[in-house]
Write an enzyme that holds these catalytic residues in place. Structure first.
Site, PDB file in Angstrom:
ATOM      1  N   LYS A  81      -0.748   4.576  -4.853  1.00  0.00           N
ATOM      2  CA  LYS A  81      -1.357   3.394  -5.468  1.00  0.00           C
ATOM      3  C   LYS A  81      -1.164   2.178  -4.573  1.00  0.00           C
ATOM      4  O   LYS A  81      -0.325   2.163  -3.675  1.00  0.00           O
ATOM      5  CB  LYS A  81      -0.712   3.109  -6.835  1.00  0.00           C
ATOM      6  CG  LYS A  81      -0.911   4.195  -7.879  1.00  0.00           C
ATOM      7  CD  LYS A  81      -2.294   4.125  -8.507  1.00  0.00           C
ATOM      8  CE  LYS A  81      -2.420   5.119  -9.661  1.00  0.00           C
ATOM      9  NZ  LYS A  81      -3.754   5.048 -10.297  1.00  0.00           N
ATOM     10  N   ASN A 122       1.839   5.453  -1.160  1.00  0.00           N
ATOM     11  CA  ASN A 122       1.242   6.767  -0.916  1.00  0.00           C
ATOM     12  C   ASN A 122       0.188   7.123  -1.952  1.00  0.00           C
ATOM     13  O   ASN A 122      -0.745   7.881  -1.665  1.00  0.00           O
ATOM     14  CB  ASN A 122       2.341   7.839  -0.916  1.00  0.00           C
ATOM     15  CG  ASN A 122       3.206   7.758   0.321  1.00  0.00           C
ATOM     16  OD1 ASN A 122       2.723   7.868   1.442  1.00  0.00           O
ATOM     17  ND2 ASN A 122       4.502   7.548   0.123  1.00  0.00           N
ATOM     18  N   ILE A 166       0.863  -1.178   0.000  1.00  0.00           N
ATOM     19  CA  ILE A 166       0.000   0.000   0.000  1.00  0.00           C
ATOM     20  C   ILE A 166       0.901   1.230   0.000  1.00  0.00           C
ATOM     21  O   ILE A 166       1.518   1.554   1.016  1.00  0.00           O
ATOM     22  CB  ILE A 166      -0.934   0.028   1.224  1.00  0.00           C
ATOM     23  CG1 ILE A 166      -1.762  -1.252   1.298  1.00  0.00           C
ATOM     24  CG2 ILE A 166      -1.856   1.244   1.167  1.00  0.00           C
ATOM     25  CD1 ILE A 166      -2.616  -1.345   2.546  1.00  0.00           C
ATOM     26  N   TYR A 213      19.883   1.737  13.115  1.00  0.00           N
ATOM     27  CA  TYR A 213      19.280   3.064  12.982  1.00  0.00           C
ATOM     28  C   TYR A 213      19.110   3.664  14.374  1.00  0.00           C
ATOM     29  O   TYR A 213      18.681   2.981  15.313  1.00  0.00           O
ATOM     30  CB  TYR A 213      17.919   2.910  12.309  1.00  0.00           C
ATOM     31  CG  TYR A 213      17.420   4.093  11.522  1.00  0.00           C
ATOM     32  CD1 TYR A 213      18.196   4.681  10.532  1.00  0.00           C
ATOM     33  CD2 TYR A 213      16.132   4.589  11.732  1.00  0.00           C
ATOM     34  CE1 TYR A 213      17.712   5.737   9.782  1.00  0.00           C
ATOM     35  CE2 TYR A 213      15.629   5.650  10.984  1.00  0.00           C
ATOM     36  CZ  TYR A 213      16.430   6.221  10.011  1.00  0.00           C
ATOM     37  OH  TYR A 213      15.941   7.273   9.268  1.00  0.00           O
ATOM     38  N   THR A 221      10.239  28.090 -19.887  1.00  0.00           N
ATOM     39  CA  THR A 221       9.976  27.818 -18.470  1.00  0.00           C
ATOM     40  C   THR A 221       9.804  26.325 -18.236  1.00  0.00           C
ATOM     41  O   THR A 221      10.370  25.752 -17.290  1.00  0.00           O
ATOM     42  CB  THR A 221       8.731  28.582 -18.007  1.00  0.00           C
ATOM     43  OG1 THR A 221       8.985  29.979 -18.105  1.00  0.00           O
ATOM     44  CG2 THR A 221       8.385  28.236 -16.561  1.00  0.00           C
ATOM     45  N   ASP A 276      14.890   3.690  -3.582  1.00  0.00           N
ATOM     46  CA  ASP A 276      13.480   3.565  -3.948  1.00  0.00           C
ATOM     47  C   ASP A 276      12.992   4.918  -4.449  1.00  0.00           C
ATOM     48  O   ASP A 276      12.791   5.849  -3.669  1.00  0.00           O
ATOM     49  CB  ASP A 276      12.665   3.114  -2.739  1.00  0.00           C
ATOM     50  CG  ASP A 276      11.203   2.851  -3.078  1.00  0.00           C
ATOM     51  OD1 ASP A 276      10.838   2.931  -4.263  1.00  0.00           O
ATOM     52  OD2 ASP A 276      10.423   2.569  -2.148  1.00  0.00           O
ATOM     53  N   ASP A 334       8.544  -0.068   4.800  1.00  0.00           N
ATOM     54  CA  ASP A 334       8.922  -0.278   3.405  1.00  0.00           C
ATOM     55  C   ASP A 334      10.440  -0.290   3.246  1.00  0.00           C
ATOM     56  O   ASP A 334      10.996  -1.099   2.500  1.00  0.00           O
ATOM     57  CB  ASP A 334       8.288   0.776   2.504  1.00  0.00           C
ATOM     58  CG  ASP A 334       8.673   2.200   2.890  1.00  0.00           C
ATOM     59  OD1 ASP A 334       8.825   2.475   4.102  1.00  0.00           O
ATOM     60  OD2 ASP A 334       8.797   3.047   1.988  1.00  0.00           O
ATOM     61  N   ARG A 335      11.135   0.594   3.985  1.00  0.00           N
ATOM     62  CA  ARG A 335      12.592   0.621   3.915  1.00  0.00           C
ATOM     63  C   ARG A 335      13.192  -0.651   4.520  1.00  0.00           C
ATOM     64  O   ARG A 335      14.203  -1.167   4.034  1.00  0.00           O
ATOM     65  CB  ARG A 335      13.127   1.866   4.637  1.00  0.00           C
ATOM     66  CG  ARG A 335      12.666   3.177   3.997  1.00  0.00           C
ATOM     67  CD  ARG A 335      13.113   4.388   4.803  1.00  0.00           C
ATOM     68  NE  ARG A 335      14.566   4.572   4.731  1.00  0.00           N
ATOM     69  CZ  ARG A 335      15.223   5.497   5.425  1.00  0.00           C
ATOM     70  NH1 ARG A 335      14.567   6.300   6.268  1.00  0.00           N
ATOM     71  NH2 ARG A 335      16.532   5.620   5.315  1.00  0.00           N
TER      72      ARG A 335
END
Length: 244
Positions: free
Chosen positions: A11, A9, A7, A87, A172, A117, A96-97
Site C-alpha cells: 500500500k 510493498n 510507498i 552497518y 488445521t 516494524d 525505511d529502516r
C-alpha cells in the site's frame, strides 16, 4: 504544511503534518494515486513540501503528481541522518529502516532504542545510546507466514491473521493461527529479552501494519505507533532543514 508519503510493498501511506502535528492519514492503492493526491491537496491547500520514501516498486505517477504541486524531497541514503551508520553493508540497508531509526533518535535522545516494524516483513533496528546504528534482523511478517504455508504445501488453506482461541490448535486452521501468531509473539518477546539483557534502559517502538494487532498480546513495555514511519519522515525532514 508537509505531506509525508511512504510507498510500501502493498500500500501507499501518507499523512499531512503541520510542524510536528499529524493532521490526517491516508492509505491507498497505487491505481488510486491520482484521485487520492487530488483530494489531499484540495483539502490541504497549504501543503508546500512532499517528502517520500519507498521500499516498494517505483510509483512514477505519484512522483509526477507530487512534483506538480510544490517541492518534492525523496529520502535516500545520501541524506544527513542523526546517527552514525555502523552497518557492515550500508548500501544494502533499506531507506525505511534508516528513516525509522532516525525517528527513534530524534524522539528518544540518549537512550538505547529498538524499533520493530511489523509489516510485510518484520524488521528490527537497534540504535545505541551514543546514536550508533548497529543493525538488527529481518523475518517474514504475519501474512507472509500464512502465504508460505499455503503456497509451498499441497493442502494447507490460505488464511489471514486471527488470534488463536487456544495455543493448542484442534483444527488445521486453529493450528496454523497458533503457529503463525504465537510464533510471531514468541519471536518478538525473545528478541526484546535478548536486547534487554545486554542493553539497559531500552526504549522499544513497535510500528507497521500489524503493530496494533500484536501490541495487545505482548507482555513487554513498548510504544506502539502504527504511524511512526510517517512521523519519522516528517521529523527527519525537519532535522535536515535545520542541520544543512
Amino acid at each position: 504544511m508537509l505531506l509525508a508519503v511512504d510507498i510500501g510493498n502493498t500500500k501507499i501511506k501518507a499523512a499531512v503534518f503541520e510542524d510536528d502535528v499529524l493532521l490526517e492519514r491516508f492509505v491507498f492503492d497505487k491505481n488510486d494515486t491520482a484521485v487520492t493526491i487530488e483530494n489531499i491537496f484540495k483539502s490541504y491547500t497549504e501543503i508546500t513540501v512532499s517528502v517520500i520514501s519507498s521500499v516498494g516498486k517505483d510509483a512514477p505517477e505519484l512522483l509526477l503528481e507530487l512534483e506538480k504541486r510544490g517541492r518534492l524531497v525523496i529520502i535516500d541514503r545520501d541524506l544527513k541522518y542523526p546517527f552514525t551508520n555502523k552497518y557492515a553493508t550500508p548500501a544494502t540497508l533499506g531507506v525505511d529502516r534508516m528513516v525509522l531509526s532516525a525517528g527513534t533518535v530524534l524522539l528518544y535522545p540518549g537512550k538505547n532504542r529498538l524499533v520493530i516494524d511489523a509489516g510485510t516483513c518484520v524488521t528490527y533496528d537497534f540504535i545505541d545510546s551514543n546514536d550508533n546504528y548497529l543493525g538488527g534482523a529481518i523475518s517474514p511478517g504475519l501474512q507472509l507466514r500464512y502465504n508460505a504455508m499455503h503456497n509451498f504445501t499441497a493442502k494447507l488453506p490460505l488464511l489471514y491473521p486471527e488470534m488463536p482461541k487456544e495455543y493448542i490448535g484442534d483444527t488445521t486452521a486453529g493450528s496454523m493461527h497458533s503457529g503463525v501468531v504465537n510464533g510471531m509473539l514468541h519471536e518478538l518477546e525473545g528478541f526484546v529479552r535478548q536486547y534487554n539483557e545486554q542493553y539497559q534502559e531500552l526504549t522499544i517502538i513497535l510500528t507497521g501494519g500489524d503493530a496494533d494487532f500484536l501490541a495487545k498480546r505482548l507482555k513487554n513495555t513498548i510504544f506502539a505507533n502504527s504511524n511512526f514511519l510517517l512521523e519519522s519522515l516528517n521529523l527527519l525532514y525537519l532535522y535536515t532543514i535545520t542541520n544543512d
